[in-house]
Design an enzyme around this catalytic site. Structure first.
Site, PDB file in Angstrom:
ATOM      1  CG  ASP A 105      48.289 -80.155  53.248  1.00 29.56           C
ATOM      2  OD1 ASP A 105      47.768 -81.189  52.752  1.00 29.56           O
ATOM      3  OD2 ASP A 105      49.108 -79.468  52.640  1.00 29.56           O
TER       4      ASP A 105
ATOM      5  NE  ARG B 187      44.121 -86.662  54.861  1.00 33.69           N
ATOM      6  CZ  ARG B 187      44.795 -85.999  53.928  1.00 33.69           C
ATOM      7  NH1 ARG B 187      44.175 -85.597  52.835  1.00 33.69           N
ATOM      8  NH2 ARG B 187      46.075 -85.764  54.072  1.00 33.69           N
ATOM      9  CB  VAL B 188      39.855 -82.297  56.610  1.00 30.35           C
ATOM     10  CG1 VAL B 188      40.270 -80.927  56.106  1.00 30.35           C
ATOM     11  CG2 VAL B 188      38.337 -82.466  56.512  1.00 30.35           C
TER      12      VAL B 188
ATOM     13  N   GLY C  49      49.641 -84.493  53.826  1.00 29.90           N
ATOM     14  CA  GLY C  49      49.060 -83.317  54.461  1.00 29.90           C
ATOM     15  C   GLY C  49      49.147 -83.291  55.967  1.00 29.90           C
TER      16      GLY C  49
ATOM     17  CB  THR D 176      47.724 -81.134  45.872  1.00 27.62           C
ATOM     18  OG1 THR D 176      47.175 -81.983  46.876  1.00 27.62           O
ATOM     19  CG2 THR D 176      47.459 -79.713  46.312  1.00 27.62           C
TER      20      THR D 176
ATOM     21  CB  THR E  72      51.716 -80.895  46.649  1.00 27.44           C
ATOM     22  OG1 THR E  72      51.480 -82.271  46.302  1.00 27.44           O
ATOM     23  CG2 THR E  72      53.071 -80.481  46.098  1.00 27.44           C
ATOM     24  N   GLY E  73      51.772 -82.912  49.236  1.00 25.81           N
ATOM     25  CA  GLY E  73      52.476 -83.979  49.940  1.00 25.81           C
ATOM     26  C   GLY E  73      51.629 -84.452  51.094  1.00 25.81           C
TER      27      GLY E  73
HETATM   28  N1  ASP Z   1      48.461 -82.465  50.468  1.00 27.78           N
HETATM   29  C1  ASP Z   1      47.351 -83.251  49.997  1.00 27.78           C
HETATM   30  C2  ASP Z   1      46.615 -83.821  51.154  1.00 27.78           C
HETATM   31  O1  ASP Z   1      47.249 -84.304  52.072  1.00 27.78           O
HETATM   32  C3  ASP Z   1      47.693 -84.359  49.081  1.00 27.78           C
HETATM   33  C4  ASP Z   1      48.913 -84.221  48.229  1.00 27.78           C
HETATM   34  O2  ASP Z   1      49.304 -83.136  47.851  1.00 27.78           O
HETATM   35  O3  ASP Z   1      49.489 -85.267  47.919  1.00 27.78           O
HETATM   36  O4  ASP Z   1      45.410 -83.846  51.107  1.00 27.78           O
END
Ligand code: ASP
Length: 315
Positions: free
Chosen positions: A205, A202-203, A228, A174, A225-226
């Site tokens: 965060d 899928r949506v 979501g 991200t 990031t992570g």
């Molecule tokens: N946060 C992002 C999502 O879940 C993906 C990511 O940052 O790894 O779409």
């Protein structure tokens, strides 16, 4: 007048040094430095924080090294569906695009939507049509695809078939930016392809205001990031702002508490960048690394992936 400050991230999926070639590490650092330059130039010219975060994210969307725009992750059907949002902390105006299959720079579309003002969220084909009507560039799916993302999807399918766990590197990516401008305004922007092998439609965060992106003058701006789903459930960006505003926590306590305590319980990879009204920047993560960069109030710029920090030239 206040000091100006800027921070960026390129996702918390950074793993062991040997998962990327020396050229790839150099390229990622070079593109993060370019993103810092683009954002900082806006702040230096006295422009609004919203211009800085858009400019910085745009550079990373165009880079193949990050999971956003060109180089975005593929979903379970091998399709790119892109999410992005932007928020102006001065007015609480926001714009967000989700599940776009064609917008070259989703962050631009989010900004145009914010300014259009008729909606905060547009999704799917309607988001693509909106961008086209506004004269933004659309691309075929092939524009977003890189060999690395094709291999990442194949690896995720292999993990799914074998019942094994994917590495953080395969899961997360991200890009985002937060900024404080000379007039004291805050802004945040985030853009992503989501995670590799995500469900159709899928949506995450990143386009959810208050979750992966949040900005409020006088308090903070946040880009996450992570995984979501957890950011959405914790309403993470807004939660950090609430802890600062109502519990009177400093930004480090609020941000690190969320990443290292609340989210850590769920054993998911997570990271964020946040900036407060004084320009204090934090970038906590619980993964082995996170692509990140920032500019100090003295105008010195740094990029980092793991512990080691590299100073880069701004001009
Ligand atoms: N946060 C992002 C999502 O879940 C993906 C990511 O940052 O790894 O779409």
């Amino acid at each position: 007048m206040t000091g100006i400050a800027l921070a960026i991230h390129g996702g918390c999926g950074v793993m062991s040094q040997d998962t990327m070639t020396a050229e790839e590490w150099d390229g990622a650092r070079r593109d993060m430095a370019a993103a810092l330059r683009a954002g900082y130039a806006q702040l230096k010219a006295g422009r609004h924080a919203i211009d800085a975060v858009e400019a910085a994210v745009l550079v990373m969307e165009d880079s193949a090294h990050f999971n956003a725009g060109h180089g975005a992750a593929l979903n379970e059907n091998g399709v790119h569906e892109l999410d992005a949002s932007i928020m102006n902390g001065a007015t609480l105006e926001a714009g967000a695009i989700s599940a776009s299959r064609a917008i070259r720079n989703p962050i631009k579309a989010a900004r145009v939507l914010m300014e259009d003002g008729r909606a905060v969220y547009l999704t799917g084909p309607a988001a693509d049509r909106f961008a086209q009507e506004k004269g933004l560039q659309l691309e075929p799916q092939s524009y977003f695809t890189t060999p690395k993302r094709v291999e990442a999807l194949a690896a995720m399918k292999r993990h799914a078939a074998a019942g094994t766990e994917a590495s953080e590197n395969e899961k997360h990516g991200t890009v985002g930016a937060v900024a404080l401008d000379a007039a004291g305004h805050l802004a945040a922007a985030t853009s992503t392809g989501g995670y590799t092998n995500k469900p159709d439609g899928r949506v995450g965060d990143s386009p959810v205001i208050g979750a992966g992106t949040y900005a409020r003058d006088g308090v903070c701006a946040v880009s996450g990031t992570g995984k979501g789903e957890l950011f959405i459930r914790y309403v993470l960006g807004h939660e950090i702002a609430s802890r600062i505003a109502y519990l009177k926590q400093d930004i480090a306590t609020a941000a690190e508490g969320l990443i290292n305590e609340d989210l850590a319980r769920h054993q998911i990879g997570a990271g964020l960048i946040a900036i407060d009204a004084e320009g204090v920047i934090v970038a906590p993560y619980n993964t082995p690394g996170m692509f990140r960069g920032w500019v100090t109030p003295e105008g010195r710029a740094f990029v980092a992936t793991h512990e080691e920090v590299h100073e880069v030239e701004l001009f």
